[in-house]
Design a protein around this motif. Structure first.
Motif, PDB file in Angstrom:
ATOM      1  N   TYR A 157       0.811  -1.214   0.000  1.00 32.23           N
ATOM      2  CA  TYR A 157       0.000   0.000   0.000  1.00 32.23           C
ATOM      3  C   TYR A 157       0.847   1.268   0.000  1.00 32.23           C
TER       4      TYR A 157
ATOM      5  N   HIS B 245     -10.965   1.131  -2.814  1.00 30.28           N
ATOM      6  CA  HIS B 245     -11.805  -0.043  -2.586  1.00 30.28           C
ATOM      7  C   HIS B 245     -12.631  -0.364  -3.831  1.00 30.28           C
TER       8      HIS B 245
ATOM      9  N   GLY C  30      -8.089   1.615   8.577  1.00 30.69           N
ATOM     10  CA  GLY C  30      -7.522   1.198   7.298  1.00 30.69           C
ATOM     11  C   GLY C  30      -7.889   2.219   6.237  1.00 30.69           C
TER      12      GLY C  30
ATOM     13  N   THR D  79      -3.911   4.012   9.503  1.00 32.76           N
ATOM     14  CA  THR D  79      -3.368   3.066   8.552  1.00 32.76           C
ATOM     15  C   THR D  79      -1.957   2.707   8.982  1.00 32.76           C
TER      16      THR D  79
ATOM     17  N   SER E 193     -14.802   0.433   8.615  1.00 30.61           N
ATOM     18  CA  SER E 193     -13.721  -0.385   8.066  1.00 30.61           C
ATOM     19  C   SER E 193     -14.107  -0.800   6.652  1.00 30.61           C
TER      20      SER E 193
ATOM     21  N   SER F 256     -10.503  -3.383   4.537  1.00 33.29           N
ATOM     22  CA  SER F 256      -9.252  -3.468   5.288  1.00 33.29           C
ATOM     23  C   SER F 256      -9.200  -4.705   6.178  1.00 33.29           C
TER      24      SER F 256
ATOM     25  N   HIS G 131      -7.070  -7.879   5.500  1.00 29.04           N
ATOM     26  CA  HIS G 131      -5.616  -7.873   5.686  1.00 29.04           C
ATOM     27  C   HIS G 131      -5.203  -8.056   7.145  1.00 29.04           C
TER      28      HIS G 131
ATOM     29  N   SER H 290     -16.004  -5.876   3.369  1.00 32.06           N
ATOM     30  CA  SER H 290     -14.786  -6.660   3.189  1.00 32.06           C
ATOM     31  C   SER H 290     -14.992  -7.813   2.222  1.00 32.06           C
TER      32      SER H 290
END
Length: 287
Positions: free
Chosen positions: A16, A33, A83, A105, A149, A152, A155, A180
């Motif tokens: 990232y 995203h 995130g 982050t 969120s 994120s 991860h 997610s």
């Protein structure tokens, strides 16, 4: 943290950080995203609709959780963006809903880019960003009426601690939103995924530094806390075509982003198998 998890976490940060350095906001938009599309009108390629679909994901998530820009009593006021990437979600929520947003982050470059973009948009008094771990958030208990969120949690390796922190920093009556990637929920007759499914997820995880779980797994963790009104929806049909278009056109200029870009055919396989899902989970912290 086990050595393999340290390597994975470092890989996430490096991937990232590379992306933050070269992410073209004019071309790809402020959001890193997936985009929400009508099932009968998928978005493909780097078109204006490509960027709008990402903003729509934010709006669909807020609507699903019961927020409204039209009703002052249903607007988020104090938000943590867990995130946050380069801060796109925070800026959108601050501009449209008037909320104060704090983003966290793991990447210092992401914080610098998010801050610069926010200053350029005149939002320095509404949004701020810092380097922090989602599983050890630097905030007081009950600080936020919206804990956000977006893309994120996949991860994060310690899902239990992740969920615990989301609930901890939420104010009583506050909302938690998790959007997610997941793997499919297990049937009642299953104890685990099929070996070929596990193998595919491991391959994708090696490229994307992700740690897979099902939506049901996260819901079970939420249920171990004092939360109410848990809701979930499978958005896979709305994001699958977009996700594949984004993977095929995403910038790959460094070793980490190039590695991540190789997972597109594996994601196609996962979608076709019914293994890979994309969805939302929301809940409210008990008063």
């Amino acid at each position: 943290m086990a050595d393999v998890e340290v390597v994975q976490e470092n890989g996430i940060v490096e991937m990232y950080e590379e992306a933050a350095n070269m992410w073209d906001v004019e071309q790809w938009g402020e959001h890193q995203h997936e985009g929400f599309c009508d099932i009968d009108s998928p978005v493909s390629g780097l078109t204006p609709d490509f960027k709008l679909a990402k903003t729509r994901t934010i709006e669909e998530a807020l609507l699903f959780a019961g927020f409204s820009s039209e009703n002052p009593e249903k607007r988020p006021r104090n938000v943590v963006d867990v995130g946050c990437g380069i801060g796109g979600s925070s800026r959108h929520i601050a501009k449209k809903y008037g909320a104060n947003c704090q983003g966290i982050t793991l990447g210092a470059t992401e914080v610098q880019r998010a801050t610069a973009l926010s200053v350029a948009e005149g939002l320095a008094d509404k949004v701020s960003f810092q380097v922090a771990d989602a599983t050890e958030q630097p905030f007081a208990d009950g600080q936020f009426d919206l804990v956000w969120s977006m893309s994120s949690s996949e991860h994060v390796h310690d899902k239990r601690k992740f969920v615990s922190e989301l609930v901890r920093v939420a104010a009583p009556g506050g909302t938690v939103i998790i959007v997610s990637y997941f793997h499919r929920n297990l049937d009642s007759s299953e104890e685990s995924l099929q070996p070929r499914e596990t193998e595919l997820l491991e391959k994708i995880g090696e490229l994307s530094f992700s740690k897979w779980c099902s939506a049901a797994d996260l819901i079970k963790l939420l249920q171990s806390h004092c939360v109410e009104d848990i809701k979930t929806a499978d958005w896979t049909p709305h994001v699958a075509s977009f996700a594949l278009a984004r993977s095929s056109s995403r910038p790959c200029v460094g070793p980490k982003t190039t590695k991540g870009g190789k997972m597109a055919p594996l994601m196609v396989e996962g979608y076709e198998m019914g293994l890979i899902k994309f969805g939302i989970i929301t809940c409210r912290k008990s008063l």
